[in-house]
Scaffold this motif. Structure first.
Motif, PDB file in Angstrom:
ATOM      1  N   LEU A  96     -45.537  14.731 -17.470  1.00  0.00           N
ATOM      2  CA  LEU A  96     -44.876  14.003 -18.461  1.00  0.00           C
ATOM      3  C   LEU A  96     -44.485  12.582 -17.738  1.00  0.00           C
ATOM      4  O   LEU A  96     -44.084  12.804 -16.370  1.00  0.00           O
ATOM      5  CB  LEU A  96     -43.847  14.693 -19.505  1.00  0.00           C
ATOM      6  CG  LEU A  96     -43.075  13.825 -20.306  1.00  0.00           C
ATOM      7  CD1 LEU A  96     -43.966  13.508 -21.137  1.00  0.00           C
ATOM      8  CD2 LEU A  96     -42.114  14.765 -20.770  1.00  0.00           C
ATOM      9  N   GLN A 101     -42.692   7.841 -22.480  1.00  0.00           N
ATOM     10  CA  GLN A 101     -42.664   9.189 -23.829  1.00  0.00           C
ATOM     11  C   GLN A 101     -41.306   8.115 -24.640  1.00  0.00           C
ATOM     12  O   GLN A 101     -41.615   7.798 -25.533  1.00  0.00           O
ATOM     13  CB  GLN A 101     -43.064   9.956 -23.819  1.00  0.00           C
ATOM     14  CG  GLN A 101     -42.196  11.010 -24.578  1.00  0.00           C
ATOM     15  CD  GLN A 101     -42.209  12.364 -24.718  1.00  0.00           C
ATOM     16  OE1 GLN A 101     -41.120  12.403 -23.239  1.00  0.00           O
ATOM     17  NE2 GLN A 101     -42.074  13.051 -25.457  1.00  0.00           N
ATOM     18  N   GLN A 139     -48.547  13.519 -26.341  1.00  0.00           N
ATOM     19  CA  GLN A 139     -46.450  14.293 -26.124  1.00  0.00           C
ATOM     20  C   GLN A 139     -45.651  13.735 -26.976  1.00  0.00           C
ATOM     21  O   GLN A 139     -45.284  13.631 -27.700  1.00  0.00           O
ATOM     22  CB  GLN A 139     -45.425  15.131 -24.823  1.00  0.00           C
ATOM     23  CG  GLN A 139     -46.620  15.509 -24.733  1.00  0.00           C
ATOM     24  CD  GLN A 139     -45.872  16.231 -22.717  1.00  0.00           C
ATOM     25  OE1 GLN A 139     -45.222  15.989 -22.873  1.00  0.00           O
ATOM     26  NE2 GLN A 139     -46.541  17.053 -22.317  1.00  0.00           N
TER      27      GLN A 139
END
Length: 157
Positions: A96, A101, A139
């Motif tokens: 990640l 994100q 995500q």
């Protein structure tokens, strides 16, 4: 008749007929109109920075307007804003990329944002980095991932 009179007569005769050939002018306007119509297509053109060398493709599908994530050896950029440095992302073992994100989630909140993201990645970036970017996009709830490529002109044999 004197030469002066002949010259005056010839000048008067040439002054009377002034023809304009419109065929050549119409041809020029037709070519100009064709050029303008052919260049005004619905194709989205992405500005490719010099720091990114895109791979080539022969796909004929035209892309839709999307969120663009640019990935090169130095940085990761989302819609023109740098969100992370590539060496820092590669040094981290997590899949990640948190700043990416956060930026994608902020863009996803806008009503005009769809669920498609276009990754404009340099052809020489490692797959591990590309996998991290794709995982982060997933995500952030971007379900469709597209890759920007240069159109390769097919050579006819």
């Amino acid at each position: 008749m004197s030469s002066l009179a002949k010259r005056a007569e010839r000048k008067e005769r040439n002054k009377q007929s002034l023809d304009m050939n419109l065929v050549a002018l119409i041809d020029i306007f037709t070519i100009l109109l064709f050029f303008l119509l052919s260049s005004a297509t619905e194709l989205e053109t992405l500005v490719i920075p010099r720091a990114v060398a895109l791979p080539e493709s022969t796909a004929d599908v035209t892309p839709k307007p999307t969120v663009v994530v640019l990935v090169n050896a130095q940085e990761i950029v989302v819609d023109g804003q740098t969100v992370a440095r590539t060496p820092d992302v590669m040094a981290n073992d997590a899949d990640l990329i948190e700043p990416l994100q956060a930026q994608l989630v902020a863009l996803k909140a806008k009503p005009e944002a769809g669920s498609t993201v276009t990754i404009m990645g340099d052809k020489d970036i490692p797959y591990r980095l590309l996998r991290k970017v794709m995982s982060t996009c997933a995500q952030a709830e971007f379900t469709d991932v597209a890759f920007a490529v240069r159109t390769r002109l097919e050579q006819k044999s």
